[in-house]
Motif scaffolding. Structure first.
Motif, mmCIF file in Angstrom:
data_model
loop_
_atom_site.group_PDB
_atom_site.id
_atom_site.type_symbol
_atom_site.label_atom_id
_atom_site.label_comp_id
_atom_site.label_asym_id
_atom_site.label_seq_id
_atom_site.Cartn_x
_atom_site.Cartn_y
_atom_site.Cartn_z
ATOM 1 N N SER A 36 30.386 34.357 40.541
ATOM 2 C CA SER A 36 30.514 32.997 40.049
ATOM 3 C C SER A 36 30.027 31.909 41.131
ATOM 4 C CB SER A 36 31.890 32.813 39.776
ATOM 5 O OG SER A 36 32.198 31.366 39.926
ATOM 6 N N PRO A 95 42.282 43.239 40.400
ATOM 7 C CA PRO A 95 43.237 43.145 41.142
ATOM 8 C C PRO A 95 44.206 41.807 40.621
ATOM 9 C CG PRO A 95 41.406 41.847 42.109
ATOM 10 C CD PRO A 95 41.004 42.928 40.841
ATOM 11 N N GLY A 102 51.306 42.757 42.731
ATOM 12 C CA GLY A 102 50.287 42.141 43.776
ATOM 13 C C GLY A 102 48.641 42.063 43.531
ATOM 14 N N VAL A 103 48.131 42.533 44.218
ATOM 15 C CA VAL A 103 46.611 42.481 44.167
ATOM 16 C C VAL A 103 46.012 43.763 44.357
ATOM 17 C CG1 VAL A 103 46.269 40.110 44.511
ATOM 18 C CG2 VAL A 103 46.387 41.606 46.371
ATOM 19 N N GLY A 123 42.857 46.214 49.897
ATOM 20 C CA GLY A 123 42.313 45.251 50.638
ATOM 21 C C GLY A 123 42.034 43.849 50.100
ATOM 22 N N TYR A 124 42.660 43.722 48.947
ATOM 23 C CA TYR A 124 42.583 41.977 48.430
ATOM 24 C C TYR A 124 43.701 41.497 49.102
ATOM 25 C CZ TYR A 124 39.337 43.835 44.845
ATOM 26 O OH TYR A 124 38.346 44.428 44.309
ATOM 27 N N LEU A 125 44.270 41.931 49.794
ATOM 28 C CA LEU A 125 45.412 41.021 50.505
ATOM 29 C C LEU A 125 45.328 41.229 52.116
ATOM 30 C CD1 LEU A 125 47.511 38.855 49.565
ATOM 31 C CD2 LEU A 125 48.973 40.524 49.838
ATOM 32 N N HIS A 126 44.269 41.732 52.475
ATOM 33 C CA HIS A 126 43.967 42.043 53.976
ATOM 34 C C HIS A 126 44.089 40.638 54.743
ATOM 35 C CE1 HIS A 126 43.181 43.499 57.863
ATOM 36 N NE2 HIS A 126 42.134 43.077 57.968
ATOM 37 N N THR A 127 45.138 40.595 55.272
ATOM 38 C CA THR A 127 45.458 39.329 56.290
ATOM 39 C C THR A 127 45.175 39.373 57.863
ATOM 40 O OG1 THR A 127 47.379 39.175 54.595
ATOM 41 C CG2 THR A 127 46.988 37.403 56.228
ATOM 42 N N TYR A 150 56.609 41.543 52.361
ATOM 43 C CA TYR A 150 57.503 40.332 52.275
ATOM 44 C C TYR A 150 58.809 40.429 51.413
ATOM 45 C CZ TYR A 150 54.022 40.434 48.543
ATOM 46 O OH TYR A 150 53.254 41.000 47.748
ATOM 47 N N LEU B 34 49.843 36.278 44.639
ATOM 48 C CA LEU B 34 49.044 37.094 45.800
ATOM 49 C C LEU B 34 50.114 37.931 46.569
ATOM 50 C CD1 LEU B 34 46.370 34.520 46.189
ATOM 51 C CD2 LEU B 34 45.993 36.693 45.149
ATOM 52 N N SER B 76 42.536 36.290 50.809
ATOM 53 C CA SER B 76 41.573 36.917 51.540
ATOM 54 C C SER B 76 40.065 36.703 51.116
ATOM 55 C CB SER B 76 41.875 38.317 51.747
ATOM 56 O OG SER B 76 41.616 38.910 50.417
ATOM 57 N N LYS B 78 38.070 38.869 50.468
ATOM 58 C CA LYS B 78 37.849 39.879 49.515
ATOM 59 C C LYS B 78 38.501 39.343 47.910
ATOM 60 C CE LYS B 78 37.990 44.769 48.227
ATOM 61 N NZ LYS B 78 38.621 46.170 48.820
ATOM 62 N N MET B 79 39.445 38.616 48.080
ATOM 63 C CA MET B 79 40.126 37.786 46.897
ATOM 64 C C MET B 79 39.417 36.664 46.294
ATOM 65 S SD MET B 79 42.380 39.177 45.055
ATOM 66 C CE MET B 79 43.055 38.557 43.412
ATOM 67 N N VAL B 82 37.139 36.980 43.204
ATOM 68 C CA VAL B 82 38.200 37.141 41.858
ATOM 69 C C VAL B 82 38.869 35.809 41.562
ATOM 70 C CG1 VAL B 82 40.078 38.612 41.288
ATOM 71 C CG2 VAL B 82 38.530 39.223 42.944
ATOM 72 N N ARG B 84 38.063 32.759 41.944
ATOM 73 C CA ARG B 84 37.057 31.759 41.441
ATOM 74 C C ARG B 84 36.809 32.226 39.861
ATOM 75 N NH1 ARG B 84 34.832 26.768 41.700
ATOM 76 N NH2 ARG B 84 33.770 26.886 39.951
ATOM 77 N N LEU B 114 41.138 35.560 56.312
ATOM 78 C CA LEU B 114 41.779 34.782 55.234
ATOM 79 C C LEU B 114 40.744 33.574 55.007
ATOM 80 C CD1 LEU B 114 45.491 34.130 55.401
ATOM 81 C CD2 LEU B 114 43.930 35.941 54.314
#
Lengths: 472, 161
Positions: A36, A95, A102-103, A123-127, A150, B34, B76, B78-79, B82, B84, B114
């Motif tokens: 997008s 996700p 979660g994701v 890995g969509y929440l890798h911080t 959490y 999330l 993140s 990677k997210m 998604v 958007r 992040l």
């Protein structure tokens, strides 16, 4: 012309053109990628296609298919299957899906309603928390780790603090230990309550969501009163806990125990003989004890399969071995056993909490070691030594000697372990966490393969993965 | 032109009020949980805090049916695409509420992984501070957004009526 090197200089221009077009077409045929904002807006039908929702073309190159995400690359299933590729369909779950807790993204290869393969994509929440930890000193570190898993912030803080204390070689006072046990066990209760709520919701018992949250709020109220926050408390710190228990904590905990016990009885009334709940949980998502061992699964999931492993019994921490409690075990290792084990664990945790209440020792709630705990404000005016300690602690932080330490605690999802390497100084040189949810997510293909699509959600919920724990 | 006032007249303002009222009274959030904040978002919708009082208990899994995206948690790299895409799939009119420190600014995680604030990816209408914001904070943010809509004109995010 630009001055960048033209790598295709000696290839005829038409060939380059032709090659790039064919690669592009091939890619587009395989997977219509639409990022997008980078291209002009397409009509909805194309624009929303995340790829991989169409039937597989029969003559597609397997390597390309895996790369483009329309073939599930998973080594759990034998390759000698005789499925007809024409009937297979790839579905991406997540996700952004309410039931993935979660994701998490699950790539599922379906044949009709049957799941042939599953591949969890994480890995969509890798911080980058383990990296961030290297920039935070030991006093700040608990703020970071509490946000990993959490739903069990106290367990994260406890594992972190115990590891640092192991490196420092200090002991904490008995009252600090008792408070730590109290808070972590209440945290186990609140986490399992949330699990009961979401498990119920995911398989259609929507009222469980409301009931589970109702009791969880009473736990959160006590946490808020004690620590100041409902989540991410930063309460258990190196050398003890941040503050003593609030006035009247015994009454609060006593009423909490009553409320939660009554609530859990209600859940059992609601679910135990509910034919839909039984149908959807019994014999679904089975994991054998051998697979538990192979995948490194711990916690309620392992115990539901009959593996008697609880770190509170095997490697006790914070003096938890002085309290009496049972380790509930399951028999079949299915979703229903996990439900029963977790409900039983709520009761066992409340039993521990009751004992802690009765035997709470008096004394300090954090160590009196001045290299770790700052002196009281009043002492700074009186003693030069206290002033120096205070100054050193707040400018440099706690000095930890070089060494490597690993400490694990039994979290609500299993073994939460913290591995820390110190090279001296006030910050860890390297930190790594052993996440119980990671092992659980890893085992999802075992639970889901050859089951029905509807059972995927039940299996996933029963694994209770927290993606913050998986990805960190 | 002489004789024609540039002020909106009685009819337009009344219609505007009516439409804005309707929009705020059943604003369905997209469930875009999330991380930690998602748990508090669920808590806001559950028994004690009961978001249903504001007609918002219906967390829609499909962005097509949602009006408000509550970005609850750390986004993140990677997210971000998604996020958007989900935003683009939502039908107009749509609003974005950035819940918590991580979604608003990256929070305490100023690192490689992040997105430093979700407003780099989607336009944000309301920021809610906290780590995580409690249900009361979130509800305050939501009610402030309602007020913002009530006071504003009828328009979608592209500025077209």
């Amino acid at each position: 012309m630009s001055d960048t090197t033209d790598l295709t200089a000696d290839v005829p221009a038409e060939e380059v053109e032709e090659a790039s077009v064919s690669v592009a077409e091939e890619r587009r045929a395989a997977h219509d990628v639409w990022v997008s904002g980078t291209e002009e807006r397409m009509p909805f039908a194309t624009g929303t296609d995340e790829g991989a929702q169409e039937m597989l073309p029969s003559d597609i190159d397997p390597a390309l298919a895996i790369q483009e995400g329309i073939e599930v690359d998973d080594d759990y299933v034998d390759e000698d299957d005789d499925h007809d590729f024409g009937d297979r369909q790839i579905i991406n779950m997540g996700p952004q899906h309410p039931s993935t807790h979660g994701v998490l993204r699950l790539q599922m290869e379906l044949e009709g309603e049957t799941v042939v393969r599953v591949k969890p994509i994480i890995g969509y929440l890798h911080t980058g928390m383990e990296k961030t930890a290297e920039t935070l000193n030991y006093a700040q570190g608990a703020t970071n780790v509490t946000r990993m898993d959490y739903l069990s912030p106290f367990h994260n803080e406890l594992a972190y603090s115990l590891t640092v204390e192991q490196l420092l070689g200090i002991d904490v006072p008995p009252r600090a230990n008792a408070i730590r046990v109290l808070m972590t066990e209440l945290n186990r209760v609140s986490s399992h309550l949330l699990w009961a709520a979401t498990q119920g919701m995911d398989i259609g018992a929507l009222s469980m969501m409301i009931y589970g949250w109702r009791e969880r709020e009473t736990c959160l109220d006590f946490f808020e009163k004690t620590t100041g926050l409902r989540m991410n408390h930063n309460y258990i710190r190196v050398g003890g806990v941040a503050a003593d228990l609030p006035d009247g904590w015994r009454d609060d905990v006593a009423s909490l125990i009553t409320t939660v016990s009554r609530g859990v009885d209600e859940y059992e009334q609601l679910l135990n003989e509910n034919p839909i709940f039984l149908d959807r949980t019994m014999g679904v998502g089975v994991i054998t004890p051998k697979e538990v061992e192979q995948f490194g699964i711990t916690g309620p999931m392992a115990r539901a399969s009959g593996v008697n492993w609880d770190l509170r019994k095997e490697m006790p921490y914070c003096g938890i071995d002085q309290y009496e409690f049972d380790v509930p075990l399951g028999k079949y290792g299915d979703v229903h056993d996990r439900y029963e084990v977790r409900i039983a664990e709520i009761r066992e945790s409340l039993k521990i909490v009751e004992q802690v209440m009765d035997s709470m020792p008096s004394g300090d709630y954090r160590t009196e070691d001045r290299k770790v705990t700052p002196p009281p404000r009043k002492r700074i005016d009186e003693s030069m030594e206290a002033l120096i300690h205070h100054f050193k602690l707040f400018t440099e932080g706690i000095a930890v000697p070089p060494g490597t330490a690993y400490q694990a605690v039994e979290g609500p999802r299993g073994e939460i372990g913290c591995m820390m390497i110190s090279k001296g100084g006030s910050r860890p040189w390297r930190m790594h966490w052993r996440a119980p949810s990671f092992a659980a997510v890893q085992a999802l293909p075992v639970m889901m393969t050859d089951s029905l699509v509807a059972d995927v959600v039940a299996s996933l919920a029963s694994a209770d993965p927290v993606l913050g724990d998986v990805d960190r | 032109m002489a004789g024609i006032s540039s002020e909106p007249g009685f009819l337009l303002t009344t219609v505007e009020k009516g439409v804005n009222w309707a929009r705020t009274r059943s604003m369905w959030p997209a469930s875009f949980g999330l991380a930690c904040c998602a748990i508090e978002m669920m808590g806001t919708g559950a028994a004690h805090n009961d978001l249903a009082r504001f007609g918002m208990e219906v967390f829609r899994a499909s962005p097509r049916q949602a009006d408000l995206m509550i970005v609850a948690g750390r986004v993140s790299q990677k997210m971000a695409p998604v996020l958007r895409q989900v935003y683009d799939q939502m039908a107009e009119p749509k609003w974005v509420l950035s819940m918590g420190a991580c979604a608003s600014t990256g929070g305490m995680f100023n690192n490689y992984a992040l997105v430093q604030g979700v407003d780099e990816v989607v336009p944000v209408d309301m920021y809610v501070p906290g780590c995580p914001p409690g249900p009361q904070s979130l509800m305050h943010g939501i009610l402030s957004l309602h007020q913002l809509i009530m006071d504003g004109e009828i328009r979608n995010s592209t500025g077209v009526l």
